[in-house]
Write an enzyme that holds these catalytic residues in place. Sequence first.
Site, PDB file in Angstrom:
ATOM      1  N   ARG A  80      -7.857  -5.039  -1.314  1.00 33.39           N
ATOM      2  CA  ARG A  80      -8.130  -4.987  -0.624  1.00 33.39           C
ATOM      3  C   ARG A  80      -8.477  -3.919   0.063  1.00 33.39           C
ATOM      4  O   ARG A  80      -9.456  -4.524   0.970  1.00 33.39           O
ATOM      5  CB  ARG A  80      -6.099  -5.207  -0.187  1.00 33.39           C
ATOM      6  CG  ARG A  80      -6.517  -5.302   1.466  1.00 33.39           C
ATOM      7  CD  ARG A  80      -4.977  -5.322   2.026  1.00 33.39           C
ATOM      8  NE  ARG A  80      -4.265  -4.276   3.183  1.00 33.39           N
ATOM      9  CZ  ARG A  80      -4.418  -5.424   4.235  1.00 33.39           C
ATOM     10  NH1 ARG A  80      -5.282  -6.372   4.393  1.00 33.39           N
ATOM     11  NH2 ARG A  80      -4.233  -4.796   5.074  1.00 33.39           N
TER      12      ARG A  80
ATOM     13  N   PRO B  12      -2.834  -9.201   5.429  1.00 32.21           N
ATOM     14  CA  PRO B  12      -3.723  -9.741   6.047  1.00 32.21           C
ATOM     15  C   PRO B  12      -4.674  -9.109   6.451  1.00 32.21           C
ATOM     16  O   PRO B  12      -4.396  -7.591   6.691  1.00 32.21           O
ATOM     17  CB  PRO B  12      -3.487 -10.754   7.741  1.00 32.21           C
ATOM     18  CG  PRO B  12      -1.848 -10.024   7.369  1.00 32.21           C
ATOM     19  CD  PRO B  12      -1.353  -9.652   5.665  1.00 32.21           C
TER      20      PRO B  12
ATOM     21  N   ASP C 286       5.052   2.507  -1.002  1.00 31.75           N
ATOM     22  CA  ASP C 286       4.266   3.083  -2.061  1.00 31.75           C
ATOM     23  C   ASP C 286       5.696   3.397  -3.095  1.00 31.75           C
ATOM     24  O   ASP C 286       4.821   3.394  -4.833  1.00 31.75           O
ATOM     25  CB  ASP C 286       3.150   4.054  -2.302  1.00 31.75           C
ATOM     26  CG  ASP C 286       2.058   2.832  -1.119  1.00 31.75           C
ATOM     27  OD1 ASP C 286       2.155   1.659  -0.942  1.00 31.75           O
ATOM     28  OD2 ASP C 286       0.853   3.121  -0.676  1.00 31.75           O
TER      29      ASP C 286
ATOM     30  N   VAL D 274       7.717  -2.591   5.526  1.00 30.26           N
ATOM     31  CA  VAL D 274       6.816  -2.824   5.050  1.00 30.26           C
ATOM     32  C   VAL D 274       5.855  -4.109   4.543  1.00 30.26           C
ATOM     33  O   VAL D 274       5.552  -4.856   5.187  1.00 30.26           O
ATOM     34  CB  VAL D 274       6.062  -1.657   4.579  1.00 30.26           C
ATOM     35  CG1 VAL D 274       4.448  -1.616   4.687  1.00 30.26           C
ATOM     36  CG2 VAL D 274       6.463  -1.001   5.117  1.00 30.26           C
TER      37      VAL D 274
ATOM     38  N   ARG E  92      -5.385   1.019 -12.502  1.00 36.55           N
ATOM     39  CA  ARG E  92      -6.214   1.196 -10.824  1.00 36.55           C
ATOM     40  C   ARG E  92      -5.357   2.664  -9.390  1.00 36.55           C
ATOM     41  O   ARG E  92      -6.565   2.900  -9.135  1.00 36.55           O
ATOM     42  CB  ARG E  92      -5.885   0.251  -9.685  1.00 36.55           C
ATOM     43  CG  ARG E  92      -5.612  -1.293 -10.445  1.00 36.55           C
ATOM     44  CD  ARG E  92      -4.682  -2.736  -9.846  1.00 36.55           C
ATOM     45  NE  ARG E  92      -5.206  -2.248  -8.150  1.00 36.55           N
ATOM     46  CZ  ARG E  92      -5.842  -2.893  -7.644  1.00 36.55           C
ATOM     47  NH1 ARG E  92      -5.455  -4.671  -7.954  1.00 36.55           N
ATOM     48  NH2 ARG E  92      -6.581  -2.749  -6.361  1.00 36.55           N
TER      49      ARG E  92
HETATM   50  N1  EPU Z   1      -0.303  -6.257   8.594  1.00 35.92           N
HETATM   51  C1  EPU Z   1      -0.237  -7.479   9.329  1.00 35.92           C
HETATM   52  N2  EPU Z   1      -1.565  -7.677   9.972  1.00 35.92           N
HETATM   53  C2  EPU Z   1      -2.294  -7.368   9.653  1.00 35.92           C
HETATM   54  C3  EPU Z   1      -2.949  -6.191   8.125  1.00 35.92           C
HETATM   55  C4  EPU Z   1      -1.648  -5.664   7.878  1.00 35.92           C
HETATM   56  O1  EPU Z   1       0.443  -7.802   9.925  1.00 35.92           O
HETATM   57  O2  EPU Z   1      -4.293  -7.394  10.515  1.00 35.92           O
HETATM   58  C5  EPU Z   1       1.199  -5.449   7.234  1.00 35.92           C
HETATM   59  C6  EPU Z   1       1.201  -6.491   6.386  1.00 35.92           C
HETATM   60  O3  EPU Z   1       0.983  -7.652   5.904  1.00 35.92           O
HETATM   61  C7  EPU Z   1       1.665  -5.911   5.887  1.00 35.92           C
HETATM   62  C8  EPU Z   1       2.643  -4.492   5.686  1.00 35.92           C
HETATM   63  O4  EPU Z   1       1.295  -5.017   7.611  1.00 35.92           O
HETATM   64  O5  EPU Z   1       2.936  -5.842   5.692  1.00 35.92           O
HETATM   65  C9  EPU Z   1       1.404  -3.212   5.687  1.00 35.92           C
HETATM   66  O6  EPU Z   1       0.076  -3.680   5.932  1.00 35.92           O
HETATM   67  P1  EPU Z   1      -1.268  -2.410   5.863  1.00 35.92           P
HETATM   68  O7  EPU Z   1      -2.499  -2.789   6.642  1.00 35.92           O
HETATM   69  O8  EPU Z   1      -0.946  -1.545   6.920  1.00 35.92           O
HETATM   70  O9  EPU Z   1      -1.493  -1.840   4.733  1.00 35.92           O
HETATM   71  P2  EPU Z   1      -3.175  -1.609   3.703  1.00 35.92           P
HETATM   72  O10 EPU Z   1      -4.073  -1.030   4.778  1.00 35.92           O
HETATM   73  O11 EPU Z   1      -2.898  -3.162   2.952  1.00 35.92           O
HETATM   74  C10 EPU Z   1      -2.298   0.450   2.558  1.00 35.92           C
HETATM   75  C11 EPU Z   1      -2.449   1.314   0.928  1.00 35.92           C
HETATM   76  C12 EPU Z   1      -0.913   0.949   0.213  1.00 35.92           C
HETATM   77  C13 EPU Z   1       0.329   0.885   1.090  1.00 35.92           C
HETATM   78  C14 EPU Z   1       0.241   0.763   3.131  1.00 35.92           C
HETATM   79  C15 EPU Z   1       1.223   0.843   3.332  1.00 35.92           C
HETATM   80  C16 EPU Z   1      -5.079   1.688   0.863  1.00 35.92           C
HETATM   81  C17 EPU Z   1      -5.513   1.094   0.437  1.00 35.92           C
HETATM   82  N3  EPU Z   1      -3.250   0.347   0.460  1.00 35.92           N
HETATM   83  O12 EPU Z   1      -2.559  -1.061   2.379  1.00 35.92           O
HETATM   84  O13 EPU Z   1      -1.228   0.978  -0.619  1.00 35.92           O
HETATM   85  O14 EPU Z   1       1.286   0.047   0.801  1.00 35.92           O
HETATM   86  O15 EPU Z   1      -1.331   1.119   3.285  1.00 35.92           O
HETATM   87  O16 EPU Z   1       1.016   2.205   3.170  1.00 35.92           O
HETATM   88  O17 EPU Z   1      -4.418   2.595   1.320  1.00 35.92           O
HETATM   89  C18 EPU Z   1      -0.821   1.383  -3.340  1.00 35.92           C
HETATM   90  O18 EPU Z   1      -1.331   2.234  -2.877  1.00 35.92           O
HETATM   91  O19 EPU Z   1      -0.377   0.930  -4.127  1.00 35.92           O
HETATM   92  C19 EPU Z   1      -0.679   0.623  -2.085  1.00 35.92           C
HETATM   93  C20 EPU Z   1      -0.105  -0.764  -2.024  1.00 35.92           C
END
Ligand code: EPU
Length: 431
Positions: A96, A126, A308, A330, A401
């Site tokens: 992602r 998304p 996480d 989350v 990863r």
């Molecule tokens: N969400 C929405 N709309 C969006 C984007 C996100 O509804 O446009 C929702 C998602 O569906 C989800 C929640 O928001 O339920 C969290 O998504 P977010 O975009 O905040 O997370 P992310 O950026 O995809 C990062 C970390 C994740 C971590 C999350 C929450 C990175 C590369 N990844 O993900 O890390 O769990 O923030 O803290 O920074 C991991 O390291 O195992 C991992 C998954």
Amino acid sequence: MNDDRFVIEGGVPLRGDVQISGAKNAALPIIAAALLTREDVVIDNLPLIEDIRHMLELVESLGAEVELDELEHSVRIRARRLRSYEIPAGLARSMRASFLAMGPLLARAGHGVASQPGGCAIGRRPVNVDVKGFAAMGANVEHDGEAYRIQADRLVGARLYLDYPSVTGTEDLLMAASLAKGRTIIKHAATEPEVAALAECLIRMGAKIRGAGTSLIEVEGVGELYGVHLRCLPDRIEAGTFLVAGVMTGGDVTVQDVVVPHLDPVIHKLAEVGALVEEGETWVRACATGRLQAVELQALHYPGFPTDLQSVFSTLLTQCDGTSLVHERVFDDRLGYVKELRKLGARIRVTGGQTAEIDGPTKLRGATVRAADLRAGAALIVAGLAAEGTTEIEDIYHVDRGYEQLDTKLRALGARIERMGAAARAEPVPV
Ligand code: EPU
């Protein structure tokens, strides 16, 4: 991807100090940010893990030169010219964080193409926050269900209200806004330390950003960004995993080189279950001194308890007296590890949606289980370390990863854990 698995002989209390690596989720956006400048971006304390290698491959495919010094855990990235604006589909689907290149591509080159990003299967992921933000900044967005084609001659600052405080979304928009014309206000921004670390990196590159780390960020766009040499933030999730593993095995583990306040939610919960927790300026120690008690745990965005670590901490709750309640708030599919944990004897019921009840204490027994995603894998490893007998964990490429040398670090704390499979066979034999 490889067919490696971990074989663990459980029941050994982990003891000692462990050096925490740089944070995956801090390094990933900073690698993307290197696309914003023609000058050198040097990142020290880089975690050598699969996601980082993929992200480096990604920026290289867009035209950046990448010099990785594995011995020094350091990388130099130089994006003098971009030669492609398309995030390779394979990398996009596997990670992602690949979408983090979109903000820099738009800001620097005026267009970007990316497949719908994939990543760990933990629920809907998304990129609406990113895309709506780009559109509000004047970009033209085309999405055919498969790929995003986004174009903007020059992004223009805007007042953005994020529907959800998305980590990746906030980071993408911060990078885009740094080179946009005029002022951008990001309201309901993600407050994670990794977002603040990216903002600090951008500020050192010449960006004008105020408020990062809070939910209201102001960015005054500048015409150009410059090189930077920085040290990656320590990984609070890796640190939390080791602290839980120490307590879970009845041991005594100290994580070194951490930012202690970033671990507050974990420290607080460990103390609540009854572990002894001590902290210094850059270290935290946790050990179990007696019976542990059930608690309620809600995984939230920062400064809430990190999602996480939800699976890892739930594993510890199998050893606590009484019934614990876990609520994942989350992601909408992050309890998949439960059925694997049950194979080790854990008494966990998913009670609807993203909530679970965990009865304890339960004597865990070794079994063969499968890591379905990164943090599920970490939870199973922690469980295997405490279980009686042999636990085999398949598909540990997910764990690779995000955790650097996890088995090596665990062995240094006394764990009996071995990597089996092709990658293990390919490792050079020490002479
Ligand atoms: N969400 C929405 N709309 C969006 C984007 C996100 O509804 O446009 C929702 C998602 O569906 C989800 C929640 O928001 O339920 C969290 O998504 P977010 O975009 O905040 O997370 P992310 O950026 O995809 C990062 C970390 C994740 C971590 C999350 C929450 C990175 C590369 N990844 O993900 O890390 O769990 O923030 O803290 O920074 C991991 O390291 O195992 C991992 C998954």
